[in-house]
Design an enzyme around this catalytic site. Structure first.
Site, PDB file in Angstrom:
ATOM      1  N   THR A  14       0.819  -1.220   0.000  1.00 56.92           N
ATOM      2  CA  THR A  14       0.000   0.000   0.000  1.00 56.92           C
ATOM      3  C   THR A  14       0.846   1.261   0.000  1.00 56.92           C
ATOM      4  OG1 THR A  14      -1.859  -1.072   1.103  1.00 56.92           O
ATOM      5  CG2 THR A  14      -1.694   1.307   1.354  1.00 56.92           C
ATOM      6  N   SER A  59       1.754  -7.333  -0.480  1.00 53.57           N
ATOM      7  CA  SER A  59       2.442  -8.209   0.477  1.00 53.57           C
ATOM      8  C   SER A  59       1.807  -9.587   0.564  1.00 53.57           C
ATOM      9  CB  SER A  59       2.499  -7.563   1.860  1.00 53.57           C
ATOM     10  OG  SER A  59       1.214  -7.437   2.434  1.00 53.57           O
ATOM     11  N   THR A  91       1.057  -3.894   4.537  1.00 56.58           N
ATOM     12  CA  THR A  91       0.824  -4.214   5.944  1.00 56.58           C
ATOM     13  C   THR A  91       0.191  -5.586   6.167  1.00 56.58           C
ATOM     14  OG1 THR A  91      -1.321  -3.089   5.894  1.00 56.58           O
ATOM     15  CG2 THR A  91       0.594  -1.792   6.591  1.00 56.58           C
ATOM     16  N   ASP A  92      -0.365  -6.199   5.123  1.00 55.28           N
ATOM     17  CA  ASP A  92      -1.055  -7.473   5.319  1.00 55.28           C
ATOM     18  C   ASP A  92      -0.167  -8.529   5.980  1.00 55.28           C
ATOM     19  OD1 ASP A  92      -3.404  -6.539   4.256  1.00 55.28           O
ATOM     20  OD2 ASP A  92      -3.180  -7.534   2.315  1.00 55.28           O
TER      21      ASP A  92
END
Length: 330
Positions: A14, A59, A91-92
């Site tokens: 992101t 990610s 961030t996942d």
């Protein structure tokens, strides 16, 4: 103290996304240099940035090959004189990436993993502030020996304890069991206490294709799907109820699996330990450990899977694996 050198390795996510007219959504497109250009405050820091445009992926699409190559690139950066490193990514999977890097990094230089919850096309995008804070943290003497940490929203979290606990909030990252290691304010790192001891497992990979399954216990499950998964795995993590309990129908399946492959007993809760001797019914933690399962301790199921993957890749046997978990998951 002189100018510190910090390596910057970007993976996408992101933080590096822009609008794609073809899909109507955002996709990873910005390079590491693009990310840094959006943070003019970096020019005021006494830090030499060594930039590597490593991957441009969401990610969720990162794999073990990518992370192994990243660990090698970080090791080379440290050999070349870098005092710390920043990894930017989606961030996942930050909590998993950071912990895997932590396991593989025996050195004193901090690895700071950061990202963004708001992409650059949104008002109040948090990527630039997170990058600025991450660079300060990577160069900070206070984080020498910390291993890998996650920095977002000016909070510093240990890789071993951090979790993404909200899907959209800018304050998504927490450490439920311990709280953050510290915070950044006025351009400096402020720790809440001394750094905890780390356990690392750096070493050559001799079994790169090990497949580790993660199975979550749920109400009314008869164990048939668990049996099918266990047959396909080289190692298995069971995310059990509470302190380490599973339905009675799981017991025979897990005992057979543990005779063939390492099976780690973790909790699906994500905060608190798997116990070892309180409950004694069929499917309790005491019963399962007596049947050959390995106690996951305080590690959540996702991190237990990563540790088991590393240990299997290094060719560790069942006793060595159990001993490693006893060290890492206390």
């Amino acid at each position: 103290m002189g100018t510190k050198a910090v390596a910057i390795l970007s993976l996408g996510g992101t933080i590096a996304m822009t609008a794609d007219p073809a899909t109507g959504g955002v996709v990873p497109a910005l390079s590491a240099h693009d990310l840094l250009a959006a943070v003019p405050a970096l020019q005021g820091l006494d830090v030499e940035l060594r930039v590597h445009d490593f991957r441009r992926l969401p990610s969720a699409s990162l794999g073990f090959d990518d992370l192994s190559a990243l660990a090698d690139a970080l090791a080379e950066a440290f050999r070349s004189g870098c005092d710390g490193a920043v990894v930017t990514q989606g961030t996942d999977t930050i909590e998993e990436t950071a912990y895997l890097l932590d396991l593989l990094h025996p050195g004193e230089q901090p690895i700071v993993v950061t990202g963004a919850m708001r992409n650059p096309t949104l008002p109040g995008a948090d990527g630039p502030a997170n990058i600025h804070a991450a660079v300060i943290a990577a160069a900070a003497p206070e984080l020498r020996g910390a291993g890998a940490v996650v920095v977002l929203g000016e909070e510093i979290h240990a890789a071993r304890t951090v979790r993404k606990s909200h899907t959209t909030s800018p304050a998504a990252f927490t450490s439920p069991a311990t709280g953050p290691l510290g915070r950044l304010y006025e351009g400096r790192v402020h720790l809440h206490g001394p750094l905890a001891a780390r356990t690392t497992f750096a070493g050559p990979t001799i079994r790169a294709a090990a497949r580790v399954g993660l199975y979550t216990a749920t109400l009314g499950d008869d164990g048939a799907l668990l049996a099918a998964m266990a047959e396909a795995c080289d190692g298995l993590v069971v995310a059990a109820f509470g302190v380490g309990h599973v339905p009675e129908g799981f017991v025979a399946v897990l005992e057979r699996a543990a005779a063939r492959i390492p099976v780690v007993l973790a909790s699906r809760i994500g905060n608190g330990p798997v116990l070892e001797g309180t409950y004694g019914f069929a499917g309790s933690e005491k019963d399962l450990l007596a049947r050959g399962l390995i106690r996951g301790g305080h590690l959540d199921a996702y991190k237990a899977r990563l540790l088991l993957h590393v240990l299997l890749g290094q060719g560790r046997n069942r006793d060595e694996t159990a001993a490693a978990f006893a060290l890492a998951a206390h």
